[in-house]
Design an enzyme around this catalytic site. Structure first.
Site, mmCIF file in Angstrom:
data_model
loop_
_atom_site.group_PDB
_atom_site.id
_atom_site.type_symbol
_atom_site.label_atom_id
_atom_site.label_comp_id
_atom_site.label_asym_id
_atom_site.label_seq_id
_atom_site.Cartn_x
_atom_site.Cartn_y
_atom_site.Cartn_z
ATOM 1 N N ASP A 180 0.950 -1.212 -0.160
ATOM 2 C CA ASP A 180 -0.140 0.000 0.069
ATOM 3 C C ASP A 180 0.951 1.108 0.043
ATOM 4 O O ASP A 180 0.526 2.280 -0.807
ATOM 5 C CB ASP A 180 -1.084 -0.039 1.096
ATOM 6 C CG ASP A 180 -0.521 -0.413 2.558
ATOM 7 O OD1 ASP A 180 0.607 -0.927 2.365
ATOM 8 O OD2 ASP A 180 -1.160 -0.136 3.482
ATOM 9 N N ASP A 188 1.524 -6.962 -10.558
ATOM 10 C CA ASP A 188 0.446 -6.660 -11.959
ATOM 11 C C ASP A 188 0.245 -5.350 -11.712
ATOM 12 O O ASP A 188 -0.155 -4.658 -12.687
ATOM 13 C CB ASP A 188 -0.767 -7.968 -11.607
ATOM 14 C CG ASP A 188 -1.744 -7.793 -13.107
ATOM 15 O OD1 ASP A 188 -1.169 -6.892 -13.803
ATOM 16 O OD2 ASP A 188 -2.651 -8.687 -12.966
#
Ligand code: NAD
Length: 360
Positions: free
Chosen positions: A224, A248
């Site tokens: 994050d 990804d």
């Protein structure tokens, strides 16, 4: 012996961008005296139409025999409603996993000529050169069991599994450290070790591998925070190593820092550096068949193939130089267009790279 290269144009803009990449590959081979032999096949939707499956056994066998594979992109709305097991993307996942292509290298480089095309301020992104090393054949995209079921109370539930074994982490960490070693000797490993058991093992194993690379400075970051730092101060990163799903997402985010996904190549390597090389973008059905797609990500994928699978550094450097020269000339496809530049189509862009490469 000639290098056998399997060309898989795929769907949508795939055949348009691949035609330009093949022109550049053939010229580079000629210019630098590399013996190559090309063969062509289908993958994804095109394979579904031809063979009834998104990756035919004979295509997989051809891919196994090849020294390297160059791929366009797969997918399109016409296959969105077919049996999910036969969807184009399944062919892509299968070829990656069957060939053991676990090491995905995704450079995000901002060409100075395109600083204006980024949505971030030029001072935040100018000079950006990040390499994301993503684990590609493990983690939550492949983990079993995965299931969708109906609970006793009638509520629908679905779950996936995120497994990582020590050997999977070790081998991708090694690629991360090797890449860092030949760049700025800084590696940032991204995980979610404050929450996920798989990430705790990830961090532990990356630390262990790090013992073998005392010259590389290792840091860890939660995913994050990494997402935030990538848009706040992306130049703090050099090489990032991370798992399949985090990689990804972060690599798509990083791609936008550079202005357009149409500029970004990728390499997916096995243990012996045999690889499949492809642009990071998809098949862009919205612009397919119009001759306006940017072929540079695929052309730069050719450069990665020459560099990583064939160790042809001079040829790889020359292709990158040719791309940069074409940008200097002010030629732009629609996705990277800015004021004062000349808009060109896919073929004209490819021809310009060929001309620049010839003159180098
Ligand atoms: P996409 O990358 O195909 O397109 C996103 C946007 O970027 C579109 O507006 C498109 O026009 C533009 N774009 C992409 N490549 C471009 C290029 N070379 N030049 C100019 N503009 C370009 O992503 P999407 O629209 O989410 O997906 C379309 C299809 O591609 C889907 O079927 C998806 O599953 C598939 N896909 C395939 C791959 C792959 O083959 N590796 C990767 C991502 C998506």
């Amino acid at each position: 012996m000639n290098k056998q290269i399997l060309i898989l144009p795929g769907d949508g803009i795939g055949s348009e961008i691949m035609a330009e990449a093949v022109k550049v590959l053939e010229l580079a081979a000629d210019k630098f005296g590399l013996g190559i032999e090309l063969s062509f096949d289908d993958l994804g939707g095109a394979a579904y139409e031809r063979y009834g499956v998104p990756l035919a056994d004979e295509t997989l066998e051809r891919a196994r025999q090849a020294d390297a594979i160059l791929l366009g992109a797969v997918g399109g709305p016409q296959w969105d409603t077919i049996d999910p097991a036969l969807r184009p993307e399944r062919g892509l996942l299968k070829i990656r996993s069957q060939l053991g292509l676990f090491g995905n290298l995704r450079p995000a480089i901002l060409y100075p000529q395109l600083a204006e095309a980024s949505t971030l301020k030029p001072e935040v992104v100018s000079g950006l050169d990040i390499l994301i090393v993503r684990e590609l054949t493990g983690g939550i995209y492949f983990g079993q069991p995965r299931e969708r079921r109906v609970l006793e109370n009638g509520e629908r539930q679905a779950y996936d599994t995120l497994p990582y074994s020590e050997s999977e982490i070790r081998r991708i960490a090694k690629i991360g450290f090797d890449m860092a070693r030949v760049r700025s000797k800084k590696l940032c490993s991204v995980d979610k070790a404050n929450v996920l058991a798989s990430s705790q093992l990830w961090r532990e194993v990356v630390e262990e591998v790090g013992q073998e690379y005392p010259d590389v400075e290792l840091s860890h970051m939660y995913v994050d925070n990494a997402a935030m730092q990538l848009v706040r101060a992306p130049k703090q990163f050099d090489v990032i190593v991370t798992d399949n799903m985090f990689g990804d997402i972060l690599s798509d985010q990083a791609s936008m820092l550079t202005g357009s996904i149409g500029m970004l190549p990728s390499a997916s390597l096995d243990l012996n550096n045999k690889g499949m090389f492809e642009p990071c973008h998809g098949s862009a059905p919205d612009i397919a068949g119009q001759g306006i797609a940017n072929p540079l990500a695929t052309i730069l994928s050719v450069s990665m193939m020459l560099r990583y699978s064939f160790s042809e550094v001079k040829a790889a450097d020359a292709i990158e130089k040719a791309v940069s020269l074409v940008l200097d000339q002010g030629l732009r496809t629609g996705d990277i267009m800015s004021e004062g530049c000349r808009k060109v189509g896919t073929a004209e862009m490819g021809d310009a790279v060929v001309a620049a490469l010839k003159n180098l």
